[in-house]
Design an enzyme around this catalytic site. Structure first.
Site, mmCIF file in Angstrom:
data_model
loop_
_atom_site.group_PDB
_atom_site.id
_atom_site.type_symbol
_atom_site.label_atom_id
_atom_site.label_comp_id
_atom_site.label_asym_id
_atom_site.label_seq_id
_atom_site.Cartn_x
_atom_site.Cartn_y
_atom_site.Cartn_z
ATOM 1 N N LYS A 125 0.861 -1.193 0.000
ATOM 2 C CA LYS A 125 0.000 0.000 0.000
ATOM 3 C C LYS A 125 0.898 1.244 0.000
ATOM 4 O O LYS A 125 2.014 1.205 0.502
ATOM 5 C CB LYS A 125 -0.861 0.027 1.269
ATOM 6 C CG LYS A 125 -1.874 -1.099 1.376
ATOM 7 C CD LYS A 125 -3.213 -0.673 0.798
ATOM 8 C CE LYS A 125 -4.239 -1.775 0.871
ATOM 9 N NZ LYS A 125 -4.648 -2.075 2.234
ATOM 10 N N HIS A 128 1.477 6.925 2.965
ATOM 11 C CA HIS A 128 0.827 8.237 2.879
ATOM 12 C C HIS A 128 1.161 9.129 4.076
ATOM 13 O O HIS A 128 1.906 8.735 4.975
ATOM 14 C CB HIS A 128 -0.681 8.065 2.713
ATOM 15 C CG HIS A 128 -1.320 7.255 3.790
ATOM 16 N ND1 HIS A 128 -1.496 7.739 5.056
ATOM 17 C CD2 HIS A 128 -1.799 5.983 3.794
ATOM 18 C CE1 HIS A 128 -2.069 6.818 5.787
ATOM 19 N NE2 HIS A 128 -2.258 5.737 5.058
ATOM 20 N N HIS A 131 0.884 7.767 7.665
ATOM 21 C CA HIS A 131 2.005 6.939 8.125
ATOM 22 C C HIS A 131 3.215 7.804 8.440
ATOM 23 O O HIS A 131 4.050 7.445 9.259
ATOM 24 C CB HIS A 131 2.356 5.879 7.082
ATOM 25 C CG HIS A 131 1.367 4.765 7.039
ATOM 26 N ND1 HIS A 131 0.700 4.417 5.901
ATOM 27 C CD2 HIS A 131 0.895 3.954 8.011
ATOM 28 C CE1 HIS A 131 -0.127 3.421 6.173
ATOM 29 N NE2 HIS A 131 -0.030 3.121 7.454
HETATM 30 N N1 ARG Z 1 -0.447 -1.374 9.843
HETATM 31 C C1 ARG Z 1 -1.446 -0.657 10.595
HETATM 32 C C2 ARG Z 1 -2.056 0.458 9.745
HETATM 33 O O1 ARG Z 1 -1.444 0.911 8.813
HETATM 34 C C3 ARG Z 1 -0.904 -0.057 11.852
HETATM 35 C C4 ARG Z 1 -0.304 -1.036 12.809
HETATM 36 C C5 ARG Z 1 -0.307 -0.501 14.185
HETATM 37 N N2 ARG Z 1 0.362 -1.338 15.166
HETATM 38 C C6 ARG Z 1 -0.168 -2.372 15.789
HETATM 39 N N3 ARG Z 1 0.593 -3.028 16.660
HETATM 40 N N4 ARG Z 1 -1.396 -2.732 15.619
HETATM 41 O O2 ARG Z 1 -3.147 0.890 10.043
#
Ligand code: ARG
Length: 574
Positions: A125, A128, A131
């Site tokens: 993905k 953006h 992030h």
């Molecule tokens: N990959 C997830 C996202 O982009 C965020 C992960 C956050 N960390 C976790 N331990 N759940 O929304």
């Protein structure tokens, strides 16, 4: 000498309170005229059975509280301490120059491990601007904790697992373009992902195929794992370029996939403790007592889910790192998710659940709505950085031209890259993290505003004064002679320098780098007022020139140290 610590020590001896507690209670008065430190006496009212103002006046008149150069007074329930300007100037500047750019360093975290999880983008993905928020905030929090002596472990919890990978595998087998994947991996993966959803509307069997592929992936089937690995590798390569550009690092890239094999053990433990219940075919942990919706652990088809991977991850982290704190820098929309995960851990009997912290943040918006991107309505970090660096380049080039063109194109580009990225980072970190951010280039590149360019420019200009002094054979005085720095502007500046260390500790305690950005911004403003009102190299006496040069050097050290904690590089010339 550290006056705050000295004062705290005396107060602790008099009141019987713990020195650390006293230190955390000591406040910095809102106005310079109210002194340098204040101790509120409310905490003592209960044990002493007296009104706080009475306690304050009794303690303030105590002989034991005497410290040379410090005058004590009371204001209602507060005991105020004022350090004489001469002494303060000496102690603050000596302290800073001794530490240099590492000023702010502390050992309060020694022997303690803190995990900071941040960035955690989703494989395949686009990266953006949301992030970017976790990346920049998490990077700064890691640097702050390291500075305070903690053993910091930086985790990137990659979103590299879940049903969407079944979809990607199906889509790639049908429509994937090997060459396109090599050229622009994220673009190609996004293309086939979008196509999958379009086609699935009329061809529902695609969804079944995708589910089957994800199941195979979870079972470790070779062909599916190989494709998944490929998607992961190429995506990570792209992300790492952005991290490099921004000076962001990680110790650990264990993504969600890493924890998937650890889920059966978690499920077993939950079952043994009688916490797992059936609900519409899924297995859930009910959290009614906590006022939370149930946490789904296994879906009805037996596959794992985001929350179960987080349960396994938290347990893994504790078992392997025995962390004192496990910090998740993730957007506020996931607040409920983390509440559920922490609540389940607690129900399982894990005391460490109390040391897990969700550090949330707001949304990213643009004032200039027409800011167009390659990917439709989401804004990519790379595009944001490129555009900012481009605009910064223009400004730096024009400034150089106005000075008769004193910089080469190469120099301009190099400086613009640092200042531009700094401007982006600072925009994320200049306010409390839970506030939404609005990007506005005019504002973020304003060399007079509350911006990184302003701070970096202040630093670079001060460095140039120091260079000029050196050429004239003038060196900052070392060790002595600072007591001449007692003017109002000098005093305000020195006070703001003195409060820097506290801002670092406060930033750590509240996970708010903005405590530091606010402090260095104040320092730069105070410095610029001093600079505009007083002459440095023509200050009259040699003694005053040298003392002011030392003050300049101290300002540079603190600005550099503070910017570095935010993740921003300085430049020596601008
Ligand atoms: N990959 C997830 C996202 O982009 C965020 C992960 C956050 N960390 C976790 N331990 N759940 O929304």
């Amino acid at each position: 000498m550290e006056y705050k610590s000295e004062i705290a020590g005396k107060l602790a001896a008099i009141t019987g309170l713990d020195k650390e507690q006293v230190e955390s209670l000591i406040e910095i008065p809102p106005q310079l005229s109210m002194g340098d430190y204040a101790f509120p006496c409310f905490v003592l009212a209960k044990t002493l059975h007296k009104a706080p103002p009475l306690i304050a006046s009794e303690i303030a008149s105590s002989e034991e509280l005497k410290i040379e150069g410090v005058s004590v007074s009371c204001a209602g329930p507060y005991i105020n301490f004022s350090i004489s300007r001469e002494i303060l100037a000496g102690s603050v500047i000596r302290d800073i120059l001794e530490a240099g750019e590492s000023y702010g360093k502390d050992s309060i975290g020694e022997g303690k491990t803190v995990i900071v999880e941040y960035s955690s983008p989703n494989i395949a993905k686009p990266f953006h601007v949301g992030h970017a928020f976790t990346t920049i905030l998490g990077n700064s929090i890691s640097r702050i904790y390291s500075k305070l002596g903690y053993n910091v472990q930086r985790f990137n919890h990659l979103g590299d697992y879940g049903t969407q990978f079944g979809k990607l595998i199906t889509a790639y087998r049908l429509w994937g373009d090997e060459k396109a994947l090599e050229e622009d991996p994220i673009k190609e993966l996004l293309r086939i992902y979008v196509k999958f959803h379009e086609e699935a509307k009329t061809e529902p069997s695609l969804e079944d195929d995708a589910r089957e592929n994800f199941r195979k992936l979870e079972e470790g089937s070779e062909a599916e794992v190989a494709l998944w690995q490929r998607f992961r590798d190429v995506s990570l390569e792209v992300f790492k370029k952005t991290y490099d550009r921004m000076g962001v690092e990680f110790d650990n890239y264990n993504g969600e996939s890493f924890y998937s094999s650890r889920i059966p053990a978690v499920v077993e433990a939950l079952e043994q403790k009688g916490l797992l219940e059936e609900s519409e075919g899924a297995k859930v942990v009910k959290l009614d007592d906590e006022g939370l919706p149930p946490c789904i652990v296994l879906k009805s088809d037996g596959t794992t889910i985001y929350a179960s991977r987080d349960l396994a991850a938290a347990i893994y982290r504790y078992e392997n790192y025995k962390f004192d704190k496990n910090i998740y820098v993730v957007g506020l929309p996931q607040q409920l998710h983390f509440k559920q995960v922490f609540a389940v851990l607690k129900k399982m009997g894990y005391g460490f659940a109390d040391n897990c912290v969700h550090v949330g943040f707001g949304l990213v918006k643009f004032k200039d709505k027409v800011f167009s991107t390659r990917e439709g309505n989401i804004v990519l970090l790379d595009d944001l950085i490129n555009k900012t660096v481009e605009k910064t380049c223009e400004i730096i080039r024009n400034n150089s031209l106005a000075r008769g063109g004193d910089m080469s194109e190469e120099q301009i580009n190099e400086i613009a890259e640092k200042v531009g990225i700094g401007a982006v980072i600072y925009t994320y970190l200049k306010s409390g993290r839970e506030k939404d951010i609005v990007f506005d280039w005019d504002e973020m590149l304003d060399f007079e505003g509350d911006t990184a360019p302003y701070l970096i420019y202040t630093y670079a200009r001060t460095r140039s004064i120091l260079r000029k002094a050196q050429e004239q054979g003038l060196a900052p005085s070392d060790g002595a002679g600072y007591s001449v720095l007692t003017g109002d502007d000098e005093y305000a500046l020195i006070r703001s320098l003195a409060d820097f260390k506290d801002s670092v500790k406060k930033a750590a305690a509240s996970y708010e780098p903005f405590m530091i950005s606010r402090q260095i911004s104040l320092i730069a403003r105070n410095y610029n007022r001093f600079y505009n009102n007083s002459s440095i190299l023509n200050a009259g006496s040699d003694e005053l020139i040298k003392a002011r040069l030392a003050l300049c050097e101290a300002v540079c050290d603190v600005l550099k140290s503070g910017l570095e904690l935010l993740g921003i590089d300085v430049v020596e010339k601008m």
